[in-house]
Design a protein around this motif. Structure first.
Motif: not given
Length: 184
Positions: A114, A116-117, A120
């Motif tokens: 995703s 967000e991953q 990060a």
């Protein structure tokens, strides 16, 4: 008319008077002769080239092909089978295991499924590196600290040198120094 011809060889001085000694005329004649020589040389070269070409063509005459004898259907089918056998045996010899695609191998790589991953994973990678984005901003301060620390040592090592000479030596050292932010 016979009297004139008889006198003519007896007057060498008169012949010299009628001799053409004009420089421009002589130059023209010389140029004309040189051009004629060039033209003759070019014709000779062309003739030699044509002779060489004719000799080469004669030596490379294409020999007439002998017509192949007619083959029967049985002979043709036998030849096809032999070719298939050769091709299959060559194919069997050439078969090797396919190596693994190195572009697909994922070692020590974080896989993000995703957005967000992915963010990060990228932020962790950037935090690990801590690359100095603008070392030139710290250049003057680092140089001043380096100079203050080394100038007294250099004066002790070389008391006879002038300050400008010591600074030149310090500049050379600075270019290679690990304290220089541009070397990191």
């Amino acid at each position: 008319s016979s009297g004139i011809n008889a006198e003519w060889p007896l007057r060498p001085g008169e012949d010299a008077a009628w001799e053409d000694n004009d420089k421009s005329t002589n130059k023209k004649a010389q140029r004309k002769k040189e051009e004629e020589d060039k033209r003759k040389g070019a014709l000779e070269r062309k003739r030699l080239a044509a002779e060489l070409l004719a000799e080469e063509e004669a030596s490379l005459e294409v020999k007439a092909k002998t017509p192949q004898k007619k083959m029967t259907q049985a002979e043709l089918s036998r030849m096809r089978e032999e070719e298939k056998e050769k091709a299959s045996s060559a194919k069997e010899e050439k078969e090797e295991p396919i190596p693994e695609n190195l572009n697909r191998v994922m070692t020590d790589v974080e896989v993000a499924e995703s957005v967000e991953q992915a963010i990060a994973a990228l932020s962790v990678a950037q935090a690990e590196e801590e690359v100095d984005a603008h070392p030139e901003k710290r250049m003057k301060a680092a140089w001043t600290a380096f100079e203050q620390g080394r100038i007294s040592q250099m004066r002790a090592e070389n008391p006879s040198l002038r300050l400008s000479q010591i600074r030149q030596m310090l500049r050379k050292e600075w270019q290679k120094s690990p304290l220089n932010p541009m070397n990191k």
